[in-house]
Design a protein around this motif. Structure first.
Motif, PDB file in Angstrom:
ATOM      1  N   GLU A 148      -8.108   6.331   2.406  1.00  0.00           N
ATOM      2  CA  GLU A 148      -6.590   6.448   2.163  1.00  0.00           C
ATOM      3  C   GLU A 148      -6.451   6.852   0.753  1.00  0.00           C
ATOM      4  O   GLU A 148      -5.225   7.836   0.009  1.00  0.00           O
ATOM      5  CB  GLU A 148      -5.654   5.362   2.036  1.00  0.00           C
ATOM      6  CG  GLU A 148      -5.894   4.354   3.901  1.00  0.00           C
ATOM      7  CD  GLU A 148      -5.021   5.735   4.850  1.00  0.00           C
ATOM      8  OE1 GLU A 148      -3.672   5.703   4.508  1.00  0.00           O
ATOM      9  OE2 GLU A 148      -5.279   6.515   5.257  1.00  0.00           O
ATOM     10  N   LEU A 149      -6.867   5.859   0.096  1.00  0.00           N
ATOM     11  CA  LEU A 149      -6.298   6.726  -1.332  1.00  0.00           C
ATOM     12  C   LEU A 149      -7.066   8.124  -1.699  1.00  0.00           C
ATOM     13  O   LEU A 149      -6.592   8.813  -2.935  1.00  0.00           O
ATOM     14  CB  LEU A 149      -7.693   5.841  -2.537  1.00  0.00           C
ATOM     15  CG  LEU A 149      -7.772   5.383  -4.293  1.00  0.00           C
ATOM     16  CD1 LEU A 149      -5.718   5.189  -5.081  1.00  0.00           C
ATOM     17  CD2 LEU A 149      -8.716   4.959  -4.588  1.00  0.00           C
ATOM     18  N   LEU A 189       0.132   3.054  -3.445  1.00  0.00           N
ATOM     19  CA  LEU A 189      -1.296   4.061  -3.025  1.00  0.00           C
ATOM     20  C   LEU A 189      -1.408   5.297  -4.099  1.00  0.00           C
ATOM     21  O   LEU A 189      -2.285   5.547  -5.246  1.00  0.00           O
ATOM     22  CB  LEU A 189      -1.166   4.396  -1.630  1.00  0.00           C
ATOM     23  CG  LEU A 189      -2.229   4.780  -1.656  1.00  0.00           C
ATOM     24  CD1 LEU A 189      -3.482   4.417  -1.706  1.00  0.00           C
ATOM     25  CD2 LEU A 189      -2.429   5.579   0.199  1.00  0.00           C
ATOM     26  N   LEU A 238       0.945  -1.086   0.131  1.00  0.00           N
ATOM     27  CA  LEU A 238      -0.117   0.657  -0.115  1.00  0.00           C
ATOM     28  C   LEU A 238       0.729   1.422   0.206  1.00  0.00           C
ATOM     29  O   LEU A 238       0.389   2.508  -0.905  1.00  0.00           O
ATOM     30  CB  LEU A 238      -0.761  -0.102   1.257  1.00  0.00           C
ATOM     31  CG  LEU A 238      -1.596   0.552   1.342  1.00  0.00           C
ATOM     32  CD1 LEU A 238      -2.982   0.970  -0.051  1.00  0.00           C
ATOM     33  CD2 LEU A 238      -2.603   1.448   2.499  1.00  0.00           C
TER      34      LEU A 238
END
Length: 370
Positions: free
Chosen positions: A259-260, A74, A70
């Motif tokens: 988060e994205l 990301l 991640l």
């Protein structure tokens, strides 16, 4: 407590209600062991969509690999989502209806819905529906979107995470051609994805990069299983699924979207300008055909369904099929660390091919009908 409900009632899984409406019917199903499922599929006795193997939560070591992935993946995924949103906004001047293909397309569709509104000032609806190789798209779901939901056919587009060999993109095209003949409604047959390895869709990239949402199962997809089409699904039902409410304590679906989106907002704040120009698919199409031909010849594979190219597809094989081996371009590349961890956990052999055009390819093991 049963998971079952009426066959035409949308639900949101573990996502926020405004993020997505799954047009799937949660059902109870007796899980089948992976090896037995593989034997039934390869013998022709059952179609893969009729059965489901038990899902389990990722191990602590694999979850650690995911979080490292991640941290690395990301930003490129956020750029891809911003670019794909730009492409969609440019191609849909009116209403926008995102129809993600469950389940790999669902997180992408959720992210696009937010980015279209926040970055491009465009509202959209988002539904997630089933499409199954050799069985087609869920027509009841399409009729719901066009009828009960009243969405404009001109604004509908279909979203997935990536393309591998292009099987689902071709299935979509054929299914929508049949739907137009039968229902008299034309829908855009293009498949919109973050990356198009097969050169069959509309995407901002054709690179085999790590999409973090591709390396987990239900806990990255609203606690929803892949879709099911068996005797439990009636003629007026949506295709089925299992809702893994018992995994709620480990669910990362909404957290991942947050988060994205945070990364995407940071990129915009830093001056990133999303591109609305999709990649030319010609090179990817040629590369895909050459790779498939080389793999078939090298390993004597007759059934192309046994070849799963790219990080996303290679991961799926290790998570829910019986792998014969995994071929890695560079075992030191951080993008494939999760594949090597899964291979170690499941005792799957792997080998290196530095000439591979993708980061990884998984091969499914042929099993005898015993």
């Amino acid at each position: 407590m049963t998971n079952e409900k009426s066959g035409d009632e949308p639900f949101s899984g573990s996502y926020r209600t405004e993020d997505v409406q799954f047009l799937l019917k949660p059902i109870d199903i007796d899980p089948i062991e992976v090896a037995e499922k593989e034997r039934l599929i390869q013998s022709g006795r059952r179609h893969y969509s009729e059965m489901l193997s038990r899902e389990s939560l990722p191990s602590a070591s694999y979850l650690d690999v995911f979080h490292r992935a991640l941290a690395m993946g990301l930003e490129p995924m956020s750029r891809g989502a911003l670019d794909l949103a730009a492409i969609i906004a440019a191609r849909r001047p009116g209403d926008i209806t995102l129809v993600s293909l469950a389940r790999a397309g669902t997180p992408v569709g959720v992210a696009l819905k937010h980015l279209l509104r926040e970055v491009f000032g465009r509202d959209s609806a988002h539904y997630s529906i089933s499409i199954i190789r050799d069985r087609g798209i869920d027509r009841n779901a399409l009729r719901f979107i066009l009828g009960q939901a009243g969405r404009d056919p001109a604004g509908i587009l279909f979203v997935d995470g990536w393309t591998g060999k292009g099987v689902i993109a071709r299935e979509l095209r054929h299914a929508l051609a049949d739907f137009e003949r039968d229902q008299g409604v034309r829908l855009d047959p293009d498949l919109y994805a973050l990356t198009d390895l097969a050169g069959v869709g509309v995407a901002p990239s054709d690179a085999d990069y790590l999409i973090p949402s591709s390396i987990l199962n239900a806990t990255m997809s609203g606690l929803v299983s892949r879709s099911i089409l068996n005797e439990r699904i009636g003629p007026d039902d949506f295709h089925g699924c299992v809702y893994y409410r018992e995994f709620a304590h480990a669910d990362l679906s909404t957290w991942f979207i947050d988060e994205l989106l945070a990364k995407a907002r940071a990129l915009i704040a830093e001056g990133y300008v999303p591109s609305d120009r999709p990649v030319d698919p010609v090179a990817a199409r040629s590369r895909s055909a050459a790779m498939l031909d080389a793999i078939r010849k090298s390993f004597g594979i007759r059934d192309e369904n046994f070849i799963k190219p790219g990080i996303g597809e290679a991961t799926r094989v290790l998570l829910r099929r019986v792998p014969e081996r995994v071929i890695i371009r560079d075992p030191d590349a951080p993008e494939v660390a999760h594949l090597l961890e899964l291979a170690r956990e499941k005792d799957v052999r792997w080998q290196v091919d530095s000439g591979l055009p993708y980061q990884a390819v998984s091969l499914i093991k042929g099993v005898n009908d015993a």
